[in-house]
Scaffold this motif. Structure first.
Motif, PDB file in Angstrom:
ATOM      1  N   LEU A   1       0.800  -1.218   0.000  1.00 59.60           N
ATOM      2  CA  LEU A   1       0.000   0.000   0.000  1.00 59.60           C
ATOM      3  C   LEU A   1       0.836   1.273   0.000  1.00 59.60           C
ATOM      4  O   LEU A   1       0.285   2.356  -0.177  1.00 59.60           O
ATOM      5  N   VAL A   2       2.161   1.149   0.186  1.00 59.67           N
ATOM      6  CA  VAL A   2       3.002   2.343   0.125  1.00 59.67           C
ATOM      7  C   VAL A   2       2.850   3.018  -1.227  1.00 59.67           C
ATOM      8  O   VAL A   2       2.776   4.248  -1.334  1.00 59.67           O
ATOM      9  N   SER A   3       2.801   2.213  -2.276  1.00 59.04           N
ATOM     10  CA  SER A   3       2.669   2.773  -3.623  1.00 59.04           C
ATOM     11  C   SER A   3       1.384   3.578  -3.761  1.00 59.04           C
ATOM     12  O   SER A   3       1.373   4.671  -4.347  1.00 59.04           O
ATOM     13  N   LYS A   4       0.295   3.061  -3.205  1.00 57.51           N
ATOM     14  CA  LYS A   4      -0.981   3.771  -3.306  1.00 57.51           C
ATOM     15  C   LYS A   4      -1.037   4.973  -2.375  1.00 57.51           C
ATOM     16  O   LYS A   4      -1.662   5.988  -2.693  1.00 57.51           O
ATOM     17  N   GLU A   5      -0.407   4.861  -1.215  1.00 60.75           N
ATOM     18  CA  GLU A   5      -0.336   6.017  -0.309  1.00 60.75           C
ATOM     19  C   GLU A   5       0.410   7.170  -0.971  1.00 60.75           C
ATOM     20  O   GLU A   5       0.018   8.330  -0.856  1.00 60.75           O
ATOM     21  N   PHE A   6       1.522   6.862  -1.643  1.00 61.89           N
ATOM     22  CA  PHE A   6       2.299   7.892  -2.329  1.00 61.89           C
ATOM     23  C   PHE A   6       1.446   8.584  -3.380  1.00 61.89           C
ATOM     24  O   PHE A   6       1.425   9.824  -3.479  1.00 61.89           O
ATOM     25  N   ILE A   7       0.689   7.805  -4.145  1.00 61.77           N
ATOM     26  CA  ILE A   7      -0.153   8.372  -5.198  1.00 61.77           C
ATOM     27  C   ILE A   7      -1.272   9.215  -4.593  1.00 61.77           C
ATOM     28  O   ILE A   7      -1.564  10.316  -5.074  1.00 61.77           O
ATOM     29  N   ALA A   8      -1.898   8.721  -3.531  1.00 61.98           N
ATOM     30  CA  ALA A   8      -2.992   9.463  -2.911  1.00 61.98           C
ATOM     31  C   ALA A   8      -2.526  10.795  -2.355  1.00 61.98           C
ATOM     32  O   ALA A   8      -3.299  11.761  -2.292  1.00 61.98           O
ATOM     33  N   THR A   9      -1.253  10.875  -1.952  1.00 57.72           N
ATOM     34  CA  THR A   9      -0.709  12.110  -1.368  1.00 57.72           C
ATOM     35  C   THR A   9      -0.396  13.157  -2.428  1.00 57.72           C
ATOM     36  O   THR A   9      -0.465  14.362  -2.152  1.00 57.72           O
ATOM     37  N   ARG A  10      -0.062  12.713  -3.652  1.00 56.14           N
ATOM     38  CA  ARG A  10       0.452  13.652  -4.665  1.00 56.14           C
ATOM     39  C   ARG A  10      -0.669  14.325  -5.442  1.00 56.14           C
ATOM     40  O   ARG A  10      -0.873  14.099  -6.636  1.00 56.14           O
ATOM     41  N   ASP A  11      -1.420  15.177  -4.743  1.00 55.76           N
ATOM     42  CA  ASP A  11      -2.456  15.941  -5.425  1.00 55.76           C
ATOM     43  C   ASP A  11      -1.867  17.038  -6.305  1.00 55.76           C
ATOM     44  O   ASP A  11      -2.595  17.688  -7.055  1.00 55.76           O
ATOM     45  N   ASP A  12      -0.528  17.242  -6.218  1.00 59.46           N
ATOM     46  CA  ASP A  12       0.122  18.223  -7.087  1.00 59.46           C
ATOM     47  C   ASP A  12       0.483  17.622  -8.436  1.00 59.46           C
ATOM     48  O   ASP A  12       1.048  18.311  -9.307  1.00 59.46           O
ATOM     49  N   LEU A  13       0.168  16.317  -8.638  1.00 54.90           N
ATOM     50  CA  LEU A  13       0.470  15.604  -9.882  1.00 54.90           C
ATOM     51  C   LEU A  13       1.955  15.610 -10.195  1.00 54.90           C
ATOM     52  O   LEU A  13       2.366  15.653 -11.354  1.00 54.90           O
ATOM     53  N   ARG A  14       2.758  15.554  -9.166  1.00 60.53           N
ATOM     54  CA  ARG A  14       4.211  15.452  -9.331  1.00 60.53           C
ATOM     55  C   ARG A  14       4.670  14.151  -8.672  1.00 60.53           C
ATOM     56  O   ARG A  14       3.941  13.513  -7.928  1.00 60.53           O
ATOM     57  N   GLY A  15       5.903  13.806  -8.917  1.00 60.24           N
ATOM     58  CA  GLY A  15       6.466  12.602  -8.321  1.00 60.24           C
ATOM     59  C   GLY A  15       6.301  11.400  -9.238  1.00 60.24           C
ATOM     60  O   GLY A  15       5.297  11.245  -9.937  1.00 60.24           O
ATOM     61  N   VAL A  16       7.309  10.539  -9.225  1.00 53.30           N
ATOM     62  CA  VAL A  16       7.313   9.343 -10.063  1.00 53.30           C
ATOM     63  C   VAL A  16       7.401   8.121  -9.154  1.00 53.30           C
ATOM     64  O   VAL A  16       8.177   8.111  -8.186  1.00 53.30           O
TER      65      VAL A  16
END
Length: 762
Positions: free
Chosen positions: A656-671
């Motif tokens: 779930l770390v992968s999904k947590e990272f995505i859920a946090t990036r509301d700035d649409l940044r990060g890979v």
């Protein structure tokens, strides 16, 4: 507020005045007593000395000489005058202005002569306050020659007392003025200000879904109120956000799963039945710290998903009591109502001895089943004693569950994870009318790997007591069915993904777990993010430009060492990033009393130190290892500020770390760099998928992530966020419990409803 300020000021003025008056009265009383005592002591000493003077003069009949001698003492120490009497009370000599006292022989002089002792008294003469000392005059040939009267003026004591009162009232007035001024300032700064900020916050809550609570420092003494309001505010924010998203999606004939929708959905599916959840970890832990009992909530997606359901149906959660104060808060049935701030369901705690926990949890579950199910090249350890404890603890939970279910007509039981493989059969044999599901949160290996376990038949038989067996992905379902087909005498229906064993059908279906996800709706600017990132870098005490992050328990299945080797390969092949890229590994220690985990933690620390020693220079470090527990809020900060996140598990059910990272990036940044051996890689196709065993290729993925075009990063992140939003934690729980409730039970078999397996497999 004005009335409150006026009341506060009046109360303070009254209180300060009362305390000051009492204090001043005590000071006046003390001063008056001290002055009187001093006067009495001096007067007595002086009168005794003066009493021996007249006798020689009287013998010679030298009254003029006596008067001359007595006049020398006039005015000394507030002395008004002296009068000498013979033994019959007639005046022989008189000095000072005390005629009003000596018109008749005072009784005090008669008493002094008669008793041959010094007598004293306070008296008034007109408006004057006097202190009188009468002493006998000794004679050479007779008992006494007479007596002497010494008179002192005590008005100076009254004047001193009056002066003290004047000073006291002046001080009181000054204190009142200062206190009123300070009170007004305090009210304005510490009361009016925080209340105004709290009111503004609540106003924003009412009108703005993105209102952020003020810091505790801003709220000052209202911090306790803020702590109580904050959860309500967060619930309002989430509810408003969920309603807005659902309304938006409804316009496109779509829908989103929220906690409220999940609760409504499951309540309808349960149809009045109660839900019973069984897990090893409890949702609330009570611990005694600094003499007080504190409640902590473990960071768990399971709590996020299951709690709204239990609250909606007044269900029961059965778990091991692990807090050092857990026993202090339960009733006689080992139960308590939770959540603490708004009780809505029952938590039943099961107690285990240290030996049982060692054998069942650390032994069979984590030294046996965990490495068996994770193909991470760690040899499983199976001990007969651990297996015995595993059976005992499963039976203990079965007893507790049956006791809680009691006379329920159609109970629904949801069992969590590999700790309770035997529990479904135990429950089904004692409560055949119960709907039972178990969700296996870790992978299921192929039949060859699973055959290592000496008790594989017993484990499979226990699991097949469930009506529904859930895994994260279809591949794990296939492995399970293949294992059953090879090990047991059972009928496997590959068309409907179900198994018939002991005249009982069990459905085996995928339910990919996820995280809580609500659109934030506000995008931070790059300048704000860069400023926060610079602050974080300064706090870490390093110098760098680019940040990568990994968040894991220090578990040998997470590929942390392989991740470090990939960073090393990246810096070798792309030297321009030396001094500019730092990878932050948040590693929470876990199961440290198991030798494999303790050894692995040392390996991780040694590898990070080796790479830092090889490449590090000045304040730049290629790897920062943070080996401690971090709160979810702390982790979110790293997610939000990192340029990339690496999830390189060697084998994982979902991760779930992968999904947590995505859920946090509301700035649409990060890979996101994601291992192909995670369940999440089936859903998050826009991540950079890597084989963590290929360290050079994973290192190249780091370079690809850092050099990716901003528009491509945004497009990839948006698509992954859509996937996580559509299939969030509430969607997972709703489908799992909904499908379980759709199973129709009969006496001997389960008549399964048609379930769209293709939808989940995709």
């Amino acid at each position: 507020m004005r009335i409150l300020s006026l009341r506060l000021i009046v109360a303070l003025v009254f209180g300060v005045t009362l305390v000051s008056v009492v204090s001043s009265w005590y000071q006046v009383r003390t001063t008056k007593d001290a002055l009187r005592l001093d006067l009495e002591r001096k007067a007595e000493t002086f009168s005794d000395s003066l009493a021996v003077i007249p006798e020689p003069y009287l013998q010679r009949g030298d009254i003029a000489g006596l008067l001359a001698t007595l006049h020398r003492f006039d005015g000394r120490d507030h002395l008004i005058g002296t009068t000498v009497y013979d033994r019959n009370g007639f005046i022989l000599a008189n000095t000072g202005n005390i005629r009003s006292l000596t018109r008749t022989t005072p009784q005090i002089i008669r008493d002094a002569i008669a008793r041959n002792s010094t007598e004293t008294n306070y008296m008034r003469s007109g408006f004057r306050r006097l202190y009188i000392v009468a002493a006998p005059i000794p004679a050479a040939t007779e008992d006494m020659a007479g007596g002497i009267l010494v008179v002192y003026d005590t008005d100076y004591i009254r004047a001193q007392v009056f002066h003290i009162w004047i000073q006291a009232f002046a001080h009181i007035a000054l204190q009142v003025l200062v206190i009123v001024a300070i009170t007004l300032l305090i009210v304005r700064w510490s009361l009016v200000g925080p209340i105004a900020r709290a009111a503004e916050w609540m106003k924003r809550l009412r009108t703005d879904r993105h209102a952020q609570p003020p810091s505790p420092k801003d709220l000052d003494f209202l911090s306790s109120l803020a702590k109580e309001v904050a959860p309500l505010a967060e619930s309002m924010r989430q509810a408003r956000a969920a309603a807005e998203i659902e309304a938006s999606l409804r316009n496109r004939n779509e829908s989103v799963w929220t906690a409220q929708r999940l609760a409504d959905h499951v309540r309808n599916k349960l149809g009045g039945s109660n839900l019973f959840v069984v897990s090893n970890r409890e949702p609330y832990i009570h611990s005694r710290q600094d003499g007080a009992i504190k409640v902590t909530i473990p960071a768990s997606g399971l709590v996020t998903a299951i709690e709204p359901i239990l609250c909606a149906c007044n269900g029961t959660w059965i778990a091991q009591g692990s807090g050092n104060a857990d026993r202090e808060v339960v009733d006689s049935h080992d139960c308590l109502q939770v959540p603490p701030e708004d009780p809505k369901y029952t938590l039943r705690r099961v107690w285990l001895t240290k030996e049982e926990e060692e054998g069942y949890y650390y032994g069979f579950a984590n030294e046996g089943l965990w490495p068996l199910c994770h193909m991470a090249h760690t040899r499983p350890v199976f001990r007969t004693s651990d297996w015995s404890y595993y059976n005992e603890v499963n039976a203990r939970f079965a007893d507790a569950l049956v006791e809680q279910i009691a006379d329920e007509q159609a109970p629904v039981v949801l069992i969590q994870d590999y700790h309770f493989a035997l529990l479904p059969r135990m429950i089904k044999e004692r409560l055949p009318h119960a709907r039972v599901a178990i969700f296996w949160h870790i992978p299921w290996p192929n039949p060859e790997s699973f055959s290592i376990c000496p008790w594989q038949q017993e484990l499979l038989d226990g699991l097949l007591g469930a009506d529904l067996i859930g895994f994260h992905v279809q591949a794990h379902c296939n492995n399970f069915l293949n294992t059953v087909d090879r090990v047991l005498e059972a009928q496997v229906d590959w068309e409907r993904f179900s198994v018939r064993h002991k005249n009982h059908w069990s459905s085996v279906l995928p339910f990919p777990i996820s995280v809580d996800f609500l659109e934030q709706g506000t995008v931070k600017t790059d300048s704000n993010t860069a400023e926060e990132r610079s602050q974080l870098i300064a706090e870490l005490g390093i110098e760098t430009t680019y940040l990568g992050v990994g968040v894991d328990r220090l578990d040998y299945t997470k590929g942390i060492v392989e991740r470090f080797l990939a960073v090393e390969s990246f810096l070798e092949r792309h030297p321009r990033y030396q001094g500019r890229f730092t990878f932050i590994q948040i590693g929470a220690p876990t199961r440290s009393n198991i030798p494999q985990y303790a050894n692995f933690q040392r390996d991780v620390e040694n590898e990070a130190a080796r790479i830092n020693e090889r490449f590090g220079r000045g304040r730049w470090k290629p790897i920062v290892l943070l080996s401690r527990q971090h709160s979810h809020k702390e982790v979110e900060r790293y997610y939000r500020l990192a340029h990339l996140c690496m999830v390189t598990s060697l084998h994982d059910g979902m991760n779930l770390v992968s999904k947590e990272f995505i859920a946090t990036r509301d700035d649409l940044r990060g890979v996101l760099i994601l291992s192909l051996f995670t369940g999440a890689s089936r859903e998050l196709r826009d991540a950079i998928i890597v084989n963590p065993y290929d360290t050079e290729a994973t290192g190249e993925a780091i370079a690809q992530a850092l050099e990716m075009d901003v528009s491509e990063i945004a497009d990839r992140m948006q698509r992954m966020r859509n996937a996580v939003s559509d299939h969030n934690i509430y969607w997972w729980a709703g489908n799992l419990i909904g499908d379980l409730c759709d199973l129709r039970l009969s006496r001997n078999t389960v008549l399964k409803t048609t379930i769209d397996v293709t939808r989940r497999a995709s």
